[in-house]
Write an enzyme that holds these catalytic residues in place. Structure first.
Site, mmCIF file in Angstrom:
data_model
loop_
_atom_site.group_PDB
_atom_site.id
_atom_site.type_symbol
_atom_site.label_atom_id
_atom_site.label_comp_id
_atom_site.label_asym_id
_atom_site.label_seq_id
_atom_site.Cartn_x
_atom_site.Cartn_y
_atom_site.Cartn_z
ATOM 1 N N GLY A 1 -9.993 30.060 -20.107
ATOM 2 C CA GLY A 1 -11.026 31.045 -19.796
ATOM 3 C C GLY A 1 -12.236 30.837 -20.677
ATOM 4 O O GLY A 1 -12.137 30.263 -21.775
ATOM 5 N N GLN B 1 -20.058 32.837 -24.855
ATOM 6 C CA GLN B 1 -19.530 31.669 -25.572
ATOM 7 C C GLN B 1 -20.365 30.415 -25.344
ATOM 8 O O GLN B 1 -20.205 29.436 -26.069
ATOM 9 C CB GLN B 1 -18.071 31.399 -25.166
ATOM 10 C CG GLN B 1 -17.106 32.469 -25.655
ATOM 11 C CD GLN B 1 -15.691 32.097 -25.308
ATOM 12 O OE1 GLN B 1 -15.239 32.333 -24.195
ATOM 13 N NE2 GLN B 1 -14.981 31.472 -26.237
ATOM 14 N N CYS C 1 -8.814 30.940 -28.921
ATOM 15 C CA CYS C 1 -10.148 31.086 -28.350
ATOM 16 C C CYS C 1 -10.975 29.845 -28.669
ATOM 17 O O CYS C 1 -10.910 29.332 -29.786
ATOM 18 C CB CYS C 1 -10.816 32.321 -28.950
ATOM 19 S SG CYS C 1 -12.465 32.630 -28.320
ATOM 20 N N LEU C 2 -11.745 29.383 -27.689
ATOM 21 C CA LEU C 2 -12.542 28.169 -27.888
ATOM 22 C C LEU C 2 -13.647 28.371 -28.922
ATOM 23 O O LEU C 2 -14.190 27.404 -29.436
ATOM 24 C CB LEU C 2 -13.153 27.709 -26.560
ATOM 25 C CG LEU C 2 -12.124 27.283 -25.502
ATOM 26 C CD1 LEU C 2 -12.820 26.952 -24.189
ATOM 27 C CD2 LEU C 2 -11.295 26.102 -25.981
ATOM 28 N N HIS D 1 -8.928 39.252 -22.604
ATOM 29 C CA HIS D 1 -9.527 38.487 -23.696
ATOM 30 C C HIS D 1 -10.983 38.133 -23.353
ATOM 31 O O HIS D 1 -11.887 38.310 -24.172
ATOM 32 C CB HIS D 1 -8.685 37.219 -23.928
ATOM 33 C CG HIS D 1 -9.233 36.268 -24.933
ATOM 34 N ND1 HIS D 1 -8.578 35.939 -26.102
ATOM 35 C CD2 HIS D 1 -10.401 35.552 -24.958
ATOM 36 C CE1 HIS D 1 -9.320 35.075 -26.792
ATOM 37 N NE2 HIS D 1 -10.428 34.822 -26.122
ATOM 38 N N GLU D 2 -11.215 37.638 -22.123
ATOM 39 C CA GLU D 2 -12.568 37.221 -21.732
ATOM 40 C C GLU D 2 -13.510 38.418 -21.591
ATOM 41 O O GLU D 2 -14.670 38.347 -21.989
ATOM 42 C CB GLU D 2 -12.534 36.413 -20.427
ATOM 43 C CG GLU D 2 -11.728 35.122 -20.483
ATOM 44 C CD GLU D 2 -12.036 34.238 -21.682
ATOM 45 O OE1 GLU D 2 -13.178 34.257 -22.176
ATOM 46 O OE2 GLU D 2 -11.116 33.548 -22.142
ATOM 47 N N HIS E 1 -15.030 39.579 -24.755
ATOM 48 C CA HIS E 1 -16.205 38.809 -25.183
ATOM 49 C C HIS E 1 -17.498 39.455 -24.671
ATOM 50 O O HIS E 1 -18.533 39.407 -25.336
ATOM 51 C CB HIS E 1 -16.137 37.372 -24.664
ATOM 52 C CG HIS E 1 -15.277 36.445 -25.484
ATOM 53 N ND1 HIS E 1 -15.518 36.188 -26.811
ATOM 54 C CD2 HIS E 1 -14.193 35.698 -25.154
ATOM 55 C CE1 HIS E 1 -14.609 35.322 -27.264
ATOM 56 N NE2 HIS E 1 -13.789 35.014 -26.285
HETATM 57 NI NI NI Z 1 -12.188 33.663 -26.349
#
Ligand code: NI
Length: 174
Positions: free
Chosen positions: A46, A51, A92-93, A134-135, A138
């Site tokens: 995701g 991000q 997380c990226l 989670h997304e 953000h």
């Molecule tokens: Ni993340």
């Protein structure tokens, strides 16, 4: 399509609430395609618009094993379906290498718009339910370690700093 640089924690853009999408343009479609490509390349399941440095309410997700189930959620609104909670390890990226257990509702209802602006909704469970929460966090300027206790969060942030330092040292030695 293009691979976009991923904003790294604790960049201020990751703690800023995002604005709703109001115009469903060709540019938005290109951005969604670029976000998907960036997510697949990383690889991740995701990615949220902040991000990649865009403070708008859009996320892309693909939790399938074959990587053939891309979902785009624009202006998503979540609500828990029942009281069941599930604890799973998240990463997380924007905080690469860090994995922590987070407790969240196990089933959520999502209502969102697609790239044409059309509204859709359905219930999610399993990895999709975790990932979409989670997304969507953000989009509100929240990262997964914000769900930890203050002590655990500061330990996790310190571990991230240490990992980055080691990585930089390795890169230099090569
Ligand atoms: Ni993340």
């Amino acid at each position: 399509m293009a691979i976009l640089p991923i904003v790294q924690y604790p960049d201020a853009r990751l703690s800023t609430p995002c604005k709703p999408v109001t115009e469903f343009t060709e540019e938005l479609k290109t951005l969604a395609a670029d976000m998907a490509e960036t997510m697949y390349k990383a690889p991740g399941v995701g990615l949220a618009a902040p991000q990649i440095g865009r403070l708008i309410r859009m996320v892309v997700i693909d939790v399938s094993e074959e990587k053939n189930d891309l979902r785009v959620f624009i202006n998503p609104v979540l609500s828990p379906v029942d009281e069941e909670l599930i604890e799973g390890e998240e990463g997380c990226l924007s905080l690469p290498g860090l994995y922590e257990k987070v407790k969240r509702p196990a089933h959520v209802h999502v209502k969102a718009q697609d790239l044409e602006g059309k509204v859709f909704e359905y219930d999610c469970d399993g990895l999709l339910a975790v990932c979409i929460q989670h997304e969507c966090d953000h989009l509100d300027g929240v990262v997964f370690i914000d769900h930890l206790s203050r002590l655990k969060k500061s330990r996790a942030a310190a571990r991230l700093t240490k990992m980055r330092r080691e990585k930089a040292r390795e890169a230099k030695a090569e």
